[in-house]
Design an enzyme around this catalytic site. Structure first.
Site, PDB file in Angstrom:
ATOM      1  CG  ASN A 163      -0.301  -0.143   2.506  1.00 51.70           C
ATOM      2  OD1 ASN A 163       0.700  -0.834   2.648  1.00 51.70           O
ATOM      3  ND2 ASN A 163      -0.848   0.514   3.511  1.00 51.70           N
ATOM      4  CD  GLU A 262       2.022  -0.830  10.786  1.00 51.08           C
ATOM      5  OE1 GLU A 262       0.773  -0.961  10.812  1.00 51.08           O
ATOM      6  OE2 GLU A 262       2.645  -0.384   9.829  1.00 51.08           O
ATOM      7  CB  CYS A 296      -2.296  -0.049   8.632  1.00 52.37           C
ATOM      8  SG  CYS A 296      -0.778   0.893   8.903  1.00 52.37           S
TER       9      CYS A 296
END
Length: 494
Positions: A163, A262, A296
């Site tokens: 992303n 993460e 995120c």
């Protein structure tokens, strides 16, 4: 929606090999191939061979051989290589922007942040070569000196997402290298170049010795699993979904590697009854729709006090409907394509199910190819599909609340705990609420899409383990060693 009417090319000394191991660019025959497609045109850009488990093994062998000599270089030598890499990222800015747009659908707002943020991160990482310090501690034993040292962990395995691929790869790669470690990098299939091979090319040009950085593009179930499970991998730095992170963590723990994870988020944007509505809406637009919501730390739920609910929703929907959708190489475009059909279908399913469950579509809700309209949904409850799942798209569910207690309860009613934001004209009021929300990163009178190289980045609950950036990543990529020196004869008990 705007259609792309031209073909883009991947550059920086293209063509690319499929693998980068021990300083060699390899394009082995007879392998499964990764088809790299432009999400705007859905045309194939190039193909690269996918790494096998044996390729990953060779990469770790090269990394292990190279690491000892690299750790023995002086800090200024390591810092110089990392700084030269930052300079090259600036030098090749135009080409890097093109790669980000063509491979991953990055519109200009993401290009701006990803390029600029990457340069900043790499410059900061260069300083780590000098910031990894130990110390001396007093001893209760006469004549003893206690020396605390920070040493490289060895080989760092990095598994990065698609992303924001360049930035999220280099935030682990650059610190690891600056601290004297070697790296095996497995980028996401969708960002094989921008999250992997591009970094290899840049560090190669910067003069990094062979074997210190190795890149093994491939399937997550093959190259990714082997990277996490490899016995020579001392730290596994993974960024991705919580489900995939669990598997990575299990593989790492099996051989006692530290899992720096993460993971996903379901981030609340809380608008209290005394909020400045202009600021809250501005933040809400950016936090939901930057990079098509494919981040995120984007806003997953807008929690708005019932007294402001209707006006906030109306203004957010109006702003969302004005965002230009189209070819990300056009400087006026804000909303580019979703990375692939699977991601698009999942988020559209969440939208459809939320409407079926009673949500009201104020704007958006349609897709054309891989372009998804910025979507605002009202009359949402916390258990509806677009609210309780990490939708990872340009989707803004808005949920009302009656008081601070309910706002906190709604915000915390998720297994995730990555980031959040709270708005109030009274900063003390905002802090009171923010401090009760269980996240690793909280932003008052802002939105959750915030990253700075010198502050800790990471979450709690199912959003991960460990922290990136600054002294926190230094701790994770080094081992603490205690050495005592007895400088005069010691009396023993027997």
């Amino acid at each position: 929606m705007q259609e792309a009417d031209h073909d883009q090319e991947i550059s920086i000394d293209a063509p690319w090999g499929g693998l980068y191991i021990d300083g060699d660019w390899e394009t082995p025959e007879g392998r499964d191939r990764i088809d790299i497609r432009n999400p705007t045109t859905q045309e194939s850009i190039t193909e690269v061979p996918a790494a096998t488990e044996e390729d990953v093994d060779r990469a770790f062998e090269a990394a292990t051989r190279a690491q000892t000599a690299w750790a023995e270089t002086t800090p200024d030598e390591r810092a110089a290589v990392v700084r030269r890499t930052a300079d090259l990222i600036d030098e090749y800015e135009a080409e890097i922007r093109e790669i980000l747009a063509v491979e991953t659908g990055a519109a200009k707002p993401r290009q701006d942040i990803e390029h600029g943020g990457t340069v900043t991160f790499v410059h900061d990482a260069a300083s780590f070569a000098f910031r990894s310090s130990g110390g001396h501690n007093q001893s209760k034993i006469p004549g003893k000196e206690n020396i605390i040292r920070k040493e490289p962990v060895g080989v760092v395995g990095v598994i990065s997402p698609w992303n924001v691929p360049m930035k999220l790869s280099i935030r682990a790669v650059a610190p690891a290298i600056a601290l004297g470690n070697s790296v095996v990098l497995k980028p996401a299939q969708e960002s094989t170049i921008s999250g992997g091979l591009l970094l290899a090319r840049l560090f190669e040009k910067a003069g990094l010795p062979d074997g210190v950085l190795n890149v093994v593009p491939g399937r997550g179930s093959v190259a990714g699993d082997r990277t996490a499970a490899h016995p020579d991998c001392d730290v596994v730095a993974f960024t991705g979904s919580t489900g995939a992170g669990r598997l990575v963590g299990e593989n790492a723990i099996e051989h006692f590697a530290f899992p720096a994870l993460e993971l996903g988020g379901n981030n609340p944007h809380v608008v209290l009854e005394d909020a400045d509505l202009d600021q809250a809406v501005d933040a809400g637009v950016f936090g939901s729709f930057w990079n098509q919501g494919q981040v995120c730390i984007s806003i997953n739920r807008h929690l708005v006090h019932e007294s402001l609910y209707d006006e906030y929703a109306e203004r957010l929907a109006e702003r969302a409907s004005e965002l230009k959708i189209g070819d990300p190489t056009d400087d006026d475009v804000v909303i580019g394509p979703i990375i692939n059909a699977s991601q698009r279908d999942e988020m559209m399913d969440y939208v459809e199910r939320t409407v079926e469950e009673g949500g009201t579509l104020l704007t958006g809700g349609e897709s054309d190819g891989l372009f998804v309209e910025p979507t605002v949904i009202t009359d949402v409850t916390n258990d509806m599909a677009a609210a309780c799942n990490e939708h990872f798209g340009p989707v803004a569910p808005i949920i009302p609340f009656g008081d601070d207690e309910e706002a906190v309860e709604l915000a915390n009613a998720t297994e995730y705990g990555l980031a959040g934001s709270v708005h109030s004209a009274d900063r003390g009021h905002a802090r009171d609420v923010a401090d009760r929300i269980d996240v690793g990163m909280m932003h008052v009178n802002d939105q959750p899409v915030n990253v700075e190289p010198h502050v800790p980045f990471g979450g709690v609950k199912d959003s991960g383990l460990g922290r990136y950036n600054g002294k926190w990543i230094i701790d994770e990529f080094t081992e603490t060693k205690w050495t005592s020196v007895q400088r005069e004869p010691r009396d023993y008990l027997f």
